[in-house]
Design a protein around this motif. Sequence first.
Motif, PDB file in Angstrom:
ATOM      1  N   PRO A  89       0.787  -1.232   0.000  1.00 10.20           N
ATOM      2  CA  PRO A  89       0.000   0.000   0.000  1.00 10.20           C
ATOM      3  C   PRO A  89       0.822   1.285   0.000  1.00 10.20           C
ATOM      4  O   PRO A  89       0.518   2.227  -0.741  1.00 10.20           O
ATOM      5  N   ALA A  90       1.875   1.336   0.793  1.00 12.30           N
ATOM      6  CA  ALA A  90       2.656   2.570   0.911  1.00 12.30           C
ATOM      7  C   ALA A  90       3.418   2.894  -0.370  1.00 12.30           C
ATOM      8  O   ALA A  90       3.782   4.044  -0.622  1.00 12.30           O
ATOM      9  N   TYR A  91       3.661   1.877  -1.205  1.00 12.49           N
ATOM     10  CA  TYR A  91       4.429   2.068  -2.428  1.00 12.49           C
ATOM     11  C   TYR A  91       3.579   1.936  -3.689  1.00 12.49           C
ATOM     12  O   TYR A  91       4.108   1.978  -4.801  1.00 12.49           O
ATOM     13  N   PHE A  92       2.279   1.793  -3.516  1.00 17.03           N
ATOM     14  CA  PHE A  92       1.445   1.464  -4.671  1.00 17.03           C
ATOM     15  C   PHE A  92       1.352   2.625  -5.663  1.00 17.03           C
ATOM     16  O   PHE A  92       1.369   2.408  -6.877  1.00 17.03           O
ATOM     17  N   ASP A  93       1.270   3.857  -5.177  1.00 18.88           N
ATOM     18  CA  ASP A  93       1.238   4.996  -6.091  1.00 18.88           C
ATOM     19  C   ASP A  93       2.531   5.074  -6.900  1.00 18.88           C
ATOM     20  O   ASP A  93       2.504   5.388  -8.093  1.00 18.88           O
ATOM     21  N   TRP A  94       3.647   4.797  -6.234  1.00 16.12           N
ATOM     22  CA  TRP A  94       4.917   4.775  -6.969  1.00 16.12           C
ATOM     23  C   TRP A  94       4.872   3.700  -8.051  1.00 16.12           C
ATOM     24  O   TRP A  94       5.291   3.938  -9.190  1.00 16.12           O
ATOM     25  N   LEU A  95       4.376   2.506  -7.705  1.00 16.87           N
ATOM     26  CA  LEU A  95       4.330   1.408  -8.663  1.00 16.87           C
ATOM     27  C   LEU A  95       3.473   1.763  -9.871  1.00 16.87           C
ATOM     28  O   LEU A  95       3.877   1.523 -11.019  1.00 16.87           O
ATOM     29  N   LYS A  96       2.301   2.339  -9.636  1.00 19.00           N
ATOM     30  CA  LYS A  96       1.426   2.708 -10.749  1.00 19.00           C
ATOM     31  C   LYS A  96       2.122   3.697 -11.686  1.00 19.00           C
ATOM     32  O   LYS A  96       2.035   3.563 -12.915  1.00 19.00           O
ATOM     33  N   GLY A  97       2.797   4.671 -11.112  1.00 20.64           N
ATOM     34  CA  GLY A  97       3.515   5.634 -11.932  1.00 20.64           C
ATOM     35  C   GLY A  97       4.660   4.999 -12.693  1.00 20.64           C
ATOM     36  O   GLY A  97       4.889   5.301 -13.876  1.00 20.64           O
ATOM     37  N   PHE A  98       5.371   4.090 -12.044  1.00 22.44           N
ATOM     38  CA  PHE A  98       6.494   3.389 -12.662  1.00 22.44           C
ATOM     39  C   PHE A  98       6.020   2.545 -13.841  1.00 22.44           C
ATOM     40  O   PHE A  98       6.631   2.573 -14.927  1.00 22.44           O
ATOM     41  N   VAL A  99       4.957   1.803 -13.647  1.00 21.18           N
ATOM     42  CA  VAL A  99       4.410   0.947 -14.698  1.00 21.18           C
ATOM     43  C   VAL A  99       3.992   1.787 -15.906  1.00 21.18           C
ATOM     44  O   VAL A  99       4.260   1.417 -17.064  1.00 21.18           O
ATOM     45  N   ALA A 100       3.360   2.918 -15.642  1.00 22.92           N
ATOM     46  CA  ALA A 100       2.920   3.785 -16.735  1.00 22.92           C
ATOM     47  C   ALA A 100       4.103   4.442 -17.436  1.00 22.92           C
ATOM     48  O   ALA A 100       4.183   4.455 -18.673  1.00 22.92           O
ATOM     49  N   ASP A 101       5.039   4.969 -16.658  1.00 17.48           N
ATOM     50  CA  ASP A 101       6.186   5.667 -17.244  1.00 17.48           C
ATOM     51  C   ASP A 101       7.061   4.745 -18.078  1.00 17.48           C
ATOM     52  O   ASP A 101       7.604   5.158 -19.106  1.00 17.48           O
ATOM     53  N   GLU A 102       7.187   3.501 -17.645  1.00 17.79           N
ATOM     54  CA  GLU A 102       8.058   2.555 -18.348  1.00 17.79           C
ATOM     55  C   GLU A 102       7.332   1.802 -19.467  1.00 17.79           C
ATOM     56  O   GLU A 102       7.947   1.041 -20.202  1.00 17.79           O
ATOM     57  N   GLY A 103       6.035   2.018 -19.599  1.00 26.82           N
ATOM     58  CA  GLY A 103       5.281   1.421 -20.691  1.00 26.82           C
ATOM     59  C   GLY A 103       5.164  -0.085 -20.629  1.00 26.82           C
ATOM     60  O   GLY A 103       5.188  -0.763 -21.670  1.00 26.82           O
ATOM     61  N   LEU A 104       5.012  -0.634 -19.423  1.00 29.57           N
ATOM     62  CA  LEU A 104       4.870  -2.082 -19.295  1.00 29.57           C
ATOM     63  C   LEU A 104       3.569  -2.558 -19.929  1.00 29.57           C
ATOM     64  O   LEU A 104       2.556  -1.858 -19.904  1.00 29.57           O
ATOM     65  N   ASP A 105       3.605  -3.772 -20.471  1.00 33.09           N
ATOM     66  CA  ASP A 105       2.416  -4.344 -21.095  1.00 33.09           C
ATOM     67  C   ASP A 105       1.418  -4.863 -20.068  1.00 33.09           C
ATOM     68  O   ASP A 105       0.212  -4.814 -20.284  1.00 33.09           O
ATOM     69  N   TYR A 106       1.932  -5.376 -18.944  1.00 35.91           N
ATOM     70  CA  TYR A 106       1.051  -5.958 -17.931  1.00 35.91           C
ATOM     71  C   TYR A 106       1.810  -6.124 -16.627  1.00 35.91           C
ATOM     72  O   TYR A 106       3.055  -6.083 -16.590  1.00 35.91           O
ATOM     73  N   VAL A 107       1.041  -6.335 -15.551  1.00 36.29           N
ATOM     74  CA  VAL A 107       1.600  -6.609 -14.228  1.00 36.29           C
ATOM     75  C   VAL A 107       0.801  -7.753 -13.610  1.00 36.29           C
ATOM     76  O   VAL A 107      -0.428  -7.758 -13.649  1.00 36.29           O
ATOM     77  N   ILE A 108       1.506  -8.745 -13.062  1.00 37.91           N
ATOM     78  CA  ILE A 108       0.887  -9.858 -12.351  1.00 37.91           C
ATOM     79  C   ILE A 108       0.901  -9.561 -10.860  1.00 37.91           C
ATOM     80  O   ILE A 108       1.904  -9.074 -10.330  1.00 37.91           O
ATOM     81  N   PHE A 109      -0.196  -9.854 -10.182  1.00 39.81           N
ATOM     82  CA  PHE A 109      -0.249  -9.715  -8.724  1.00 39.81           C
ATOM     83  C   PHE A 109       0.170 -11.019  -8.070  1.00 39.81           C
ATOM     84  O   PHE A 109      -0.413 -12.071  -8.320  1.00 39.81           O
TER      85      PHE A 109
END
Length: 257
Positions: A89-109
Motif C-alpha cells: 500500500p505505501a508504495y502502490f502509487d509509486w508502482l502505478k507511476g512506474f508501470v505507466a512511465d516505463e510502458g509495461l504491457d502488464y503486471v501480475i499480482f
Amino acid sequence: MKANYHTHTTRCFHALGTDEEYVLAAIEKGFDELGFADHSPWKYRTSFVADMRMPLSAFEDYKTSILQLKEKYKDKISIKLGLECEYFPAYFDWLKGFVADEGLDYVIFANHYAVSDEINPYFGYHADLDLYLDSMLAGMDQDLYACVAHPDLIMRPYGRFDSAIEKVFTQICRRAKENDRILEYNLLGLRRWGDRARKQGYPNDYFWRIAAAEGCKAIIGTDAHAPEQLKDGAYRKTAVEFLTSLGIEIVETFPMR
C-alpha cells in the motif's frame, strides 16, 4: 493461442539462463506469445535490500533486453514486457507511476508478502492465514493487475486442508469472481513437488475445486525460472486436463495495458 506470461530472468537472483534462451525455448515449443514478468523492483524508503527480486538499478537493462528480443524475433513470436508485483500500500502509487512511465504491457499480482518485504516474512514459508487473506483481498481490489499468480501459495506452509483454509480459499475465489480477476494455475509446484503439491502445496486441488464452484477463470502459468521449463509440456497438459474436468474456463491470454 499458446502463451506464458510468467517468465523470470537472472536479475531476480534465483533464475537461470539468458533472456534469449527463454525466447528460443518458447519458439521451439510453439508458443505464440511469451511474457516476461520478473520479480518487481521497489523504490524502498529504507535501506532494505531484497535478495529475491530485481534491484531498481537492473530494470533498465531488463527493459532494454526484452524490447530488443521483441524486435529481433517479431516474425516468430510475440513478446510482452511485464512484472510480477506484490501489493504494498505505501508504495502502490509509486508502482502505478512506474508501470505507466516505463510502458509495461502488464503486471501480475503475487501475494508473496503483506505490506512490504521490509517488515513481513514470505507467505511461502509463513502460514498466517488472516494476514494472507487481508493482503490478497486488498491486492485483488486493485485494477492494475492482469491476473493473480499462485493464489493458493499459502497452502505450502499450511500443508493441510481444513475448515480454516477452506474459508480463506472461498473468500479469495468469491472476490476473484466479483472483481472478474483471472486466477493462475501455477506449474512451479508440480515441477518441484509432483503430486504432493496438489494436496499439501500449490497448485492445490482443494483450492481449484472451490474456484470451480465459485465460477472463477484460470490461466496457466509456467513460472519459468529456467529456459528448459518452457519446453516441458507434460505439466501444462496435466493442468489442462484437471481444470477441464472441473469445468473451469481456461483463458489463454488477458488484455494488455
